[in-house]
Design a protein around this motif. Structure first.
Motif, PDB file in Angstrom:
ATOM      1  N   LYS B 172       6.609   3.282  -9.485  1.00  0.00           N
ATOM      2  CA  LYS B 172       7.706   2.790  -8.645  1.00  0.00           C
ATOM      3  C   LYS B 172       8.547   3.920  -8.057  1.00  0.00           C
ATOM      4  N   GLN B 173       8.893   4.888  -8.908  1.00  0.00           N
ATOM      5  CA  GLN B 173       9.752   5.973  -8.420  1.00  0.00           C
ATOM      6  C   GLN B 173       9.027   6.800  -7.360  1.00  0.00           C
ATOM      7  N   LEU B 175       6.796   5.546  -5.291  1.00  0.00           N
ATOM      8  CA  LEU B 175       6.784   4.705  -4.093  1.00  0.00           C
ATOM      9  C   LEU B 175       8.096   4.841  -3.334  1.00  0.00           C
ATOM     10  N   ILE B 176       9.215   4.801  -4.065  1.00  0.00           N
ATOM     11  CA  ILE B 176      10.531   4.958  -3.410  1.00  0.00           C
ATOM     12  C   ILE B 176      10.584   6.309  -2.699  1.00  0.00           C
ATOM     13  N   ILE B 179       8.397   6.393   0.493  1.00  0.00           N
ATOM     14  CA  ILE B 179       8.979   5.744   1.681  1.00  0.00           C
ATOM     15  C   ILE B 179      10.052   6.653   2.288  1.00  0.00           C
ATOM     16  N   GLN B 180      10.817   7.340   1.423  1.00  0.00           N
ATOM     17  CA  GLN B 180      11.766   8.333   1.949  1.00  0.00           C
ATOM     18  C   GLN B 180      11.017   9.408   2.740  1.00  0.00           C
ATOM     19  N   SER B 183       9.941   8.143   6.023  1.00  0.00           N
ATOM     20  CA  SER B 183      11.068   7.897   6.928  1.00  0.00           C
ATOM     21  C   SER B 183      11.606   9.190   7.517  1.00  0.00           C
ATOM     22  N   VAL B 184      11.790  10.208   6.684  1.00  0.00           N
ATOM     23  CA  VAL B 184      12.414  11.431   7.209  1.00  0.00           C
ATOM     24  C   VAL B 184      11.405  12.296   7.950  1.00  0.00           C
ATOM     25  N   ILE B 191       4.753   4.767   6.521  1.00  0.00           N
ATOM     26  CA  ILE B 191       5.475   3.657   5.884  1.00  0.00           C
ATOM     27  C   ILE B 191       4.458   2.642   5.379  1.00  0.00           C
ATOM     28  N   PRO B 192       4.507   2.300   4.083  1.00  0.00           N
ATOM     29  CA  PRO B 192       3.501   1.360   3.571  1.00  0.00           C
ATOM     30  C   PRO B 192       3.657  -0.027   4.195  1.00  0.00           C
ATOM     31  N   VAL B 193       2.539  -0.750   4.242  1.00  0.00           N
ATOM     32  CA  VAL B 193       2.588  -2.137   4.723  1.00  0.00           C
ATOM     33  C   VAL B 193       2.644  -3.126   3.567  1.00  0.00           C
ATOM     34  N   HIS B 194       2.330  -2.653   2.360  1.00  0.00           N
ATOM     35  CA  HIS B 194       2.315  -3.568   1.217  1.00  0.00           C
ATOM     36  C   HIS B 194       2.251  -2.764  -0.072  1.00  0.00           C
ATOM     37  N   PHE B 195       2.764  -3.367  -1.156  1.00  0.00           N
ATOM     38  CA  PHE B 195       2.533  -2.806  -2.491  1.00  0.00           C
ATOM     39  C   PHE B 195       2.383  -3.964  -3.469  1.00  0.00           C
ATOM     40  N   LEU B 222       1.264   1.071  -9.396  1.00  0.00           N
ATOM     41  CA  LEU B 222       1.013  -0.067  -8.519  1.00  0.00           C
ATOM     42  C   LEU B 222       0.089   0.387  -7.402  1.00  0.00           C
TER      43      LEU B 222
END
Lengths: 265, 265
Positions: B172-173, B175-176, B179-180, B183-184, B191-195, B222
């Motif tokens: 999870k960490q 994945l977060i 996404i950062q 984004s940057v 950017i993921p479409v699903h998890f 995951l």
């Protein structure tokens, strides 16, 4: 207060609070303007607490401090702020124990007091809204549910303890978009610390938050957790300095700074 | 090829491929430099396909097209690129059917051919690596597993069909943080479409990818899914134009562009 003053301006809200005409919670007031949790400590404790904030910037984003001990202004955050009167409700803590809750601290002010202003989680609500993710609260004057997690903040001197997190239920696609929003806006409290099973961060019952009201939701929404500045309140209570003054939870300082102007390093 | 040429430079790799000395997959070659999926169509189909890419920028990030029909250069992506020889392996499709797999298309070149170069998912591996998230592949020359999802791309003319996604297992960490990073960096496919549950996007068995090799993993990781440019390959096969030429999966054009210089709008 002057009935002609607009309540859409932060300084009008502060004037109303300063005049003693309002002492309630500030959630939902002047959306788009940053609100701050306030902590006031004697100079003897100030350096260590400032260091604690710096080592825990994710939970305790320090927006401003007073320019010198004894000063009760915060010019960086708004015109004519007088921190002795401009917060709707204050808690006086002696050796970590709540002794009194008041709406004016002018009579208690000391020449060695230092002010710390931390960004609340509310700025990120503005960001989420601007990314098309609405608040989960039916009433914007309510508060998100907040929980004392078992995630530890980084201890500095006597300051330390658990992180206090807020929760917003979201679908997976909203969570992905929310992390994008936090990353590109760089607003404080913008990156979640956890999602999914609350037990993994020590939260036993989402229906019983430590602060705020619970939010009912169901799958496919997941609970998503972000830090809050109440982490600093908890750290101060735990450190139990001789004296400190904090705002009552949800009774914040309304500033002149736009939410989206807040940027973390 | 010149044995003194460094294989750490994209143009050396292209020279080796052009000389016929290599016709294998390009995964793991010159990390840090962007690789592209290539699609070549007659001019009659080009405008609609370009529009398809524009309407599906998340799956089909168009990095470059040829300057005019018949041109086999892509100067935007690298010095002296000759698209007729610089891809290790090509597939010739007639009316959507694979008729031949070759390592040189000089003899097939036509004056009405238009080239499309799409960023592969590999650039995001570079970004993840720079954010401290290593590749899940033990061997960098292997490919991530890819699956035909039931997520639909936006149809344009005859082009349409399902999105092809790649999968990286993550905590999870991670994945977060990923996404950062997406984004940057604003790198394509970031950017993921699903998890989580693969079934929610129509993937029945993670052990049986449509392309690449499966990756074994267990909780707390995951499966996380990102689009790939093979979505465009699928759309072209489905549209079944009279003739088109694509690179064989995992046999990409190695460009001179740094991965981190790729920015999507």
């Amino acid at each position: 207060m002057d009935p002609k003053a607009s309540l859409t301006a932060p300084n009008a809200i502060r004037a109303m609070i300063r005049a003693g005409d309002y002492s309630g919670p500030t959630n939902g007031f002047v959306p788009g303007f940053a609100q701050c949790d306030i902590l006031i400590l004697p100079e003897a404790n100030a350096f260590e607490f400032q260091t604690y904030c710096q080592h825990n910037a994710d939970c305790c984003p320090l927006l401003a401090t007073s320019i010198a001990p004894g000063s009760y202004h915060l010019d960086q955050l708004g015109q004519n702020i007088d921190i002795r009167t401009d917060v709707p409700r204050y808690r006086i803590l002696k050796h970590g124990q709540l002794t009194e809750e008041v709406s004016d601290i002018t009579h208690l002010w000391r020449d060695d007091f230092v002010i710390f202003a931390l960004a609340s989680y509310l700025a990120f609500d503005t960001v989420l809204n601007s990314f098309g993710i609405p608040s989960p609260l039916a009433n914007p004057t309510h508060s998100l549910p907040m929980y004392i997690s078992h995630l530890e903040s980084n201890p500095v001197g006597p300051f330390g303890g658990n992180k206090v997190v807020c929760m917003r239920p979201m679908q997976k696609q909203e969570l992905i978009k929310a992390i994008q929003a936090g990353s590109v806006s760089r607003v404080p409290h913008g990156i979640p610390v956890h999602f999914g099973e609350p037990g993994e961060i020590g939260i036993k019952n989402l229906g019983k938050p430590n602060f705020g009201e619970p939010i009912a939701f169901a799958a496919p929404k997941l609970p998503v957790f972000w830090t809050t500045s109440l982490t600093a309140h908890l750290a101060i209570t735990r450190a139990a300095p001789e004296l400190c003054i904090i705002n009552s939870p949800q009774h914040l300082l309304v500033t002149d700074k736009a939410d989206l102007s807040l940027v973390i390093d």
